[in-house]
Scaffold this motif. Structure first.
Motif, mmCIF file in Angstrom:
data_model
loop_
_atom_site.group_PDB
_atom_site.id
_atom_site.type_symbol
_atom_site.label_atom_id
_atom_site.label_comp_id
_atom_site.label_asym_id
_atom_site.label_seq_id
_atom_site.Cartn_x
_atom_site.Cartn_y
_atom_site.Cartn_z
ATOM 1 N N ASP B 102 0.832 -1.214 0.000
ATOM 2 C CA ASP B 102 0.000 0.000 0.000
ATOM 3 C C ASP B 102 0.865 1.262 0.000
ATOM 4 N N LEU B 103 1.986 1.187 0.729
ATOM 5 C CA LEU B 103 2.876 2.351 0.809
ATOM 6 C C LEU B 103 3.418 2.694 -0.574
ATOM 7 N N LEU B 104 3.697 1.660 -1.356
ATOM 8 C CA LEU B 104 4.215 1.885 -2.710
ATOM 9 C C LEU B 104 3.112 2.360 -3.651
ATOM 10 N N ARG B 105 1.928 1.748 -3.518
ATOM 11 C CA ARG B 105 0.836 2.061 -4.439
ATOM 12 C C ARG B 105 0.305 3.485 -4.240
ATOM 13 N N THR B 107 2.234 6.008 -3.663
ATOM 14 C CA THR B 107 3.217 6.973 -4.202
ATOM 15 C C THR B 107 2.950 7.188 -5.698
#
Lengths: 322, 302
Positions: B102-105, B107
């Protein structure tokens, strides 16, 4: 005459999310204004995280619309991503990365030019007070420090809106206070903060507005004092006097709007006595109650309306779970 | 103007390589691989040398050189088959398990960069293993019998095998949330491609060769040609058979690009040397799997 226009930073209209038969979010309508510190509270499974994930564009709603800073989450997800900093209720760890590498990686993911990153990272680490742990492996940080690092991550691209899911969960009292102070500092920097929490004292302390959600529905929303007036039939004021307890109680009972006045069981040290009144009047009548005590020569040490969010929460919710 | 996104600046790839090469894990893996390869090659060389009566003969030297070279290529193929899927089968699913997905998505990182960054880091590492082992083929050069064409073709086949097997790993990890399941499926497909198809082909060949012997002339030449093409495609689907098929073509017909298959006295089929369709099929398969993985990552969770 000066007018202040409140601009909606997050607009949620008729938002619905279903997981099979279960409705997690049910036709939710909510507005978070620019500069708000908006506390989103509700029991477990009420739909807080689902709502926040939909606002962040991580979960597709079944129906309804969400706008962040004027952009539709469904139609312009990239523009929305540039406007929000999202912190989930868990801390995603890359065990082998150092603190600066972790932030550098996310800076690159936010397309921050390489030349700008060192000074940006230093600034962020200073803001969250982690400058001295820059070279440490992320996994070696305590939970509180990880939360601060996580908050720094959400700020990398200077977003206007911060969506924080349980930012203080599992933290010790000191770390909780530090996170709370950071949020206030960020709000002072002009960020709009939309955060969920189970720690009602934190919400009451820092939030400009509060929304209470239960079984996917928004059951109450507004400023804490407004909610108090809406939900609580009586206002409760705690007063500390120096001696003359009986006299104070008699005087207060005669004031318009005071429906009950009683001494609190736990006496304060020395001559200090504590009492409380239940009150139905407006602010002018309340100030009258204080004036009466002072005019009659009763030494008042403390006079405070108790805006108890816990009580508001208990009255607003019925313990429903979808 | 939009800044150029140089592939070597892909943040996911940089991070993956940085963490993979950190510490002594990568160094140990490369060292162990080379030490084992040296032992096997040394033993093979010693056994072949001692078993040959007259090593001075050119023909025997050619045989020895080809045997040592073939062994190194085979070991490399086994290494690629086992390591390539392992390098990428957790690429995306590990992000889900670590709760960093989720942290990547959230961004501005495009789904394309996430998938290709993960994929590239896996391919680069397997290439490191492959290219560091090239000196292990040096005994074959010293002994002789191996042509530059054979070396180039073998490196090409090993490389596309690595490329395709890494893509298979990424594909499963994009669709499955658990790395364990993704790894098992990636290995199953890799094993089928590298070892399963040759075994099945051999069984089919052994079963039907006897029954077809002497009756090939009764077949319609077109049907016979289609059968040959299908069989040739099977050969091209698997790296081991492709290497052997290409080598046979080189030895018998001295042709790198075309192979002439004499089916009957009248029917003669000319096909592409198996390494060409093999490279094409594996590259197209890799591109397709990566494209599907990117589409999967682009989807917002429902």
């Amino acid at each position: 005459m000066q007018f202040t226009f409140m601009t909606a930073t997050i607009e949620i209209q008729n938002l619905t999310k279903r997981y099979g038969e279960r409705i997690a979010v049910d036709k939710l309508n909510l507005t978070v204004n620019q500069g708000d510190i908006f506390g989103f509270i509700g029991p477990n499974g009420a739909g807080k995280t689902s709502t926040m994930r939909m606002v962040a564009g991580l979960l597709r709603p079944n129906s309804g619309a969400i706008k962040v800073a004027g952009y539709s989450v469904a139609k312009s997800p990239e523009r929305v991503k540039a406007q929000i900093g999202y912190m989930p209720d868990y801390f995603g760890v890359y065990p082998d990365l150092k603190v600066w590498e972790y932030l550098d990686f996310f800076s690159a993911c936010y397309k921050i030019p390489e030349g700008q990153r060192p000074s940006l990272l230093d600034g962020l680490l200073e803001l969250v007070d982690l400058g001295h742990r820059k070279q440490d492996i992320v996994d070696s940080l305590s939970r509180g420090l990880k939360q601060r690092l996580s908050l720094a991550r959400t700020l990398i691209h200077d977003p206007q809106v911060l969506i924080l899911d349980e930012p203080a969960a599992g933290l010790d009292p000191r770390a909780r206070v530090e996170i709370r102070e950071l949020l206030v500092e960020l709000a002072a920097m002009g960020k709009t903060i939309f955060f969920s929490s189970h720690i009602l004292a934190d919400v009451a302390e820092i939030c400009t507005r509060v929304g209470i959600i239960e079984a996917g529905k928004l059951v109450a929303v507004g400023k804490l004092d407004e909610l108090h007036l809406q939900i609580m039939p009586r206002r409760r004021v705690e007063i500390t006097v120096l001696g003359k307890l009986e006299e104070a109680l008699e005087l207060l009972k005669s004031v318009t709007g005071v429906v009950e006045a009683e001494a609190l069981l736990a006496p304060k040290e020395g001559e200090r006595r504590q009492l409380s009144i239940e009150f139905t009047g407006d602010d002018a009548s309340l100030s009258e109650a204080l004036a009466v005590l002072v005019q009659q020569g009763i030494p008042v040490l403390h006079f405070n309306e108790n805006l108890d969010l816990e009580e508001v929460f208990m009255r607003a919710t019925k313990g429903l779970v979808t | 103007m939009k800044p150029i996104e140089w592939p070597w600046k892909n943040p996911v790839m940089v991070k993956e390589i940085r963490t993979r090469m950190r510490g002594n894990r990568a160094f140990l893996l490369v060292t162990i691989h080379l030490v084992l390869l040296s032992i096997v090659v040394g033993l093979a060389y010693y056994l072949l040398m001692t078993s040959m009566s007259n090593i001075g003969l050119v023909q025997q030297r050619v045989y020895l050189g080809k045997a040592v070279f073939g062994l190194v290529v085979w070991i490399e193929l086994v290494t690629v088959s086992f390591i390539a899927p392992a390098l990428t089968s957790g690429a995306i699913s590990t992000e889900r398990e670590r709760q960093t997905y989720d942290l990547l998505r959230v961004t501005l990182l495009p789904a394309r960069s996430l998938v290709l960054g993960k994929y590239a880091s896996g391919v680069i590492f397997i290439f490191l293993l492959l290219f560091t082992s090239i000196p292990m083929q040096s005994p074959a050069f010293l002994i002789g019998g191996v042509t530059p064409q054979e070396i180039i073709i073998s490196i090409l086949i090993l490389s596309v095998s690595a490329i395709a097997l890494c893509a298979i790993g990424v594909f499963f990890s994009a669709f499955l949330s658990r790395t364990m399941v993704s790894t098992v499926l990636s290995f199953a497909v890799a094993t089928f491609l590298v070892f399963g198809i040759p075994v099945i082909s051999s069984v089919i060949l052994l079963t039907f060769t006897k029954s077809l012997t002497g009756v090939a002339n009764d077949f319609n030449p077109i049907s016979l040609s289609i059968l040959v093409f299908a069989g040739w495609l099977m050969v091209s689907l698997t790296p081991l058979a492709t290497i052997i098929g290409t080598e046979v073509g080189l030895l018998q017909q001295h042709s790198l690009f075309l192979t002439n298959i004499q089916i009957t006295d009248k029917v003669n089929v000319i096909v592409l040397s198996p390494w060409i369709p093999h490279v094409a099929i594996y590259l197209v398969l890799s591109l397709l799997l990566l494209w599907i993985s990117i589409q999967r990552i682009k989807q917002v969770e429902r």
